[in-house]
Write a protein that holds these residues in place. Structure first.
Motif, mmCIF file in Angstrom:
data_model
loop_
_atom_site.group_PDB
_atom_site.id
_atom_site.type_symbol
_atom_site.label_atom_id
_atom_site.label_comp_id
_atom_site.label_asym_id
_atom_site.label_seq_id
_atom_site.Cartn_x
_atom_site.Cartn_y
_atom_site.Cartn_z
ATOM 1 N N GLY A 169 0.831 -1.190 0.000
ATOM 2 C CA GLY A 169 0.000 0.000 0.000
ATOM 3 C C GLY A 169 0.866 1.241 0.000
ATOM 4 O O GLY A 169 2.075 1.185 0.247
ATOM 5 N N ALA A 170 0.246 2.342 -0.296
ATOM 6 C CA ALA A 170 0.917 3.640 -0.257
ATOM 7 C C ALA A 170 -0.092 4.661 0.232
ATOM 8 O O ALA A 170 -1.280 4.590 -0.091
ATOM 9 C CB ALA A 170 1.472 4.040 -1.610
ATOM 10 N N ILE A 171 0.399 5.586 1.030
ATOM 11 C CA ILE A 171 -0.441 6.656 1.557
ATOM 12 C C ILE A 171 0.226 7.978 1.228
ATOM 13 O O ILE A 171 1.395 8.187 1.550
ATOM 14 C CB ILE A 171 -0.631 6.520 3.078
ATOM 15 N N LEU A 172 -0.516 8.855 0.580
ATOM 16 C CA LEU A 172 -0.051 10.207 0.314
ATOM 17 C C LEU A 172 -0.729 11.119 1.303
ATOM 18 O O LEU A 172 -1.967 11.106 1.440
ATOM 19 C CB LEU A 172 -0.423 10.618 -1.123
ATOM 20 N N CYS A 173 0.066 11.878 2.045
ATOM 21 C CA CYS A 173 -0.513 12.758 3.041
ATOM 22 C C CYS A 173 0.210 14.104 3.049
ATOM 23 O O CYS A 173 1.313 14.239 2.526
ATOM 24 C CB CYS A 173 -0.479 12.111 4.429
ATOM 25 N N GLU A 174 -0.473 15.080 3.632
ATOM 26 C CA GLU A 174 0.019 16.463 3.671
ATOM 27 C C GLU A 174 0.157 16.906 5.117
ATOM 28 O O GLU A 174 -0.732 16.624 5.933
ATOM 29 C CB GLU A 174 -0.972 17.366 2.930
ATOM 30 N N ARG A 175 1.236 17.611 5.394
ATOM 31 C CA ARG A 175 1.434 18.101 6.745
ATOM 32 C C ARG A 175 0.522 19.298 7.007
ATOM 33 O O ARG A 175 0.468 20.246 6.222
ATOM 34 C CB ARG A 175 2.881 18.539 6.970
#
Length: 178
Positions: A169-175
């Motif tokens: 899996g991969a998760i793209l997230c923003e601070r």
């Protein structure tokens, strides 16, 4: 890069094309992603704690920057990066400790910066034997909770299952702003 799954390359390419500022390849291992991003014109540096990985990466990719360092204590000032690639670099952290590098990513990433985190996917958090050190599978929902607690908002998740291979899996997230 020949061994990299085409969908992983596309995911990293899409993420990298939207990053503004310096990029950290956190847990760069053998250095292929650091080199790949650098050849795309991205200001990138890799860090890893394993001396053998660093030696191999520096020999194989002499034009790329690789520094010794732990993702648990990154030797950079606050807000230093626009993006962090954490491609399977947190997989060896015990569940009770996986928040440590994620908090460190939040510290060195400027508000609005993004992390692309690759992981082994599973229905529950569970250990398994991987190379020489135990690794962990995580359901995306479990990692999302830890990322939220570290100060990240999830933009999107990806999951790939393939016959005869581990689910990933991969998760793209923003601070978030502090």
């Amino acid at each position: 890069m020949d061994a990299v799954h085409p969908s992983d390359r596309q995911l990293v390419d899409t993420w990298a094309s939207k990053v503004s500022g310096r990029v950290l390849d956190a847990g760069s291992g053998p250095g292929h992603w650091t080199d790949y991003l650098g050849r795309r014109g991205i200001d990138v540096q890799g860090i890893d704690i394993v001396p053998e990985f660093l030696d191999r990466a520096r020999t194989r990719y002499p034009s790329a920057r690789f520094d010794a360092g732990s993702i648990d204590a990154i030797d950079e000032p606050d807000d230093a990066f626009g993006g962090i690639l954490s491609w399977f670099s947190t997989i060896h952290h015990e569940p009770s400790r996986v928040g440590i590098p994620l908090l460190e990513f939040a510290r060195v990433l400027r508000p609005g910066g993004t992390v692309l985190l690759g992981h082994f996917d599973g229905a529950e958090v569970e250990p398994f034997d991987h190379a020489v050190v135990r690794a962990y599978r995580w359901p995306a929902g479990g990692l999302i909770k830890v990322l939220d607690a570290a100060g990240f908002d999830v933009i999107e998740t990806h999951r790939r299952t393939e016959r005869g291979r581990r689910d990933v899996g991969a998760i793209l997230c923003e601070r978030r702003a502090r």
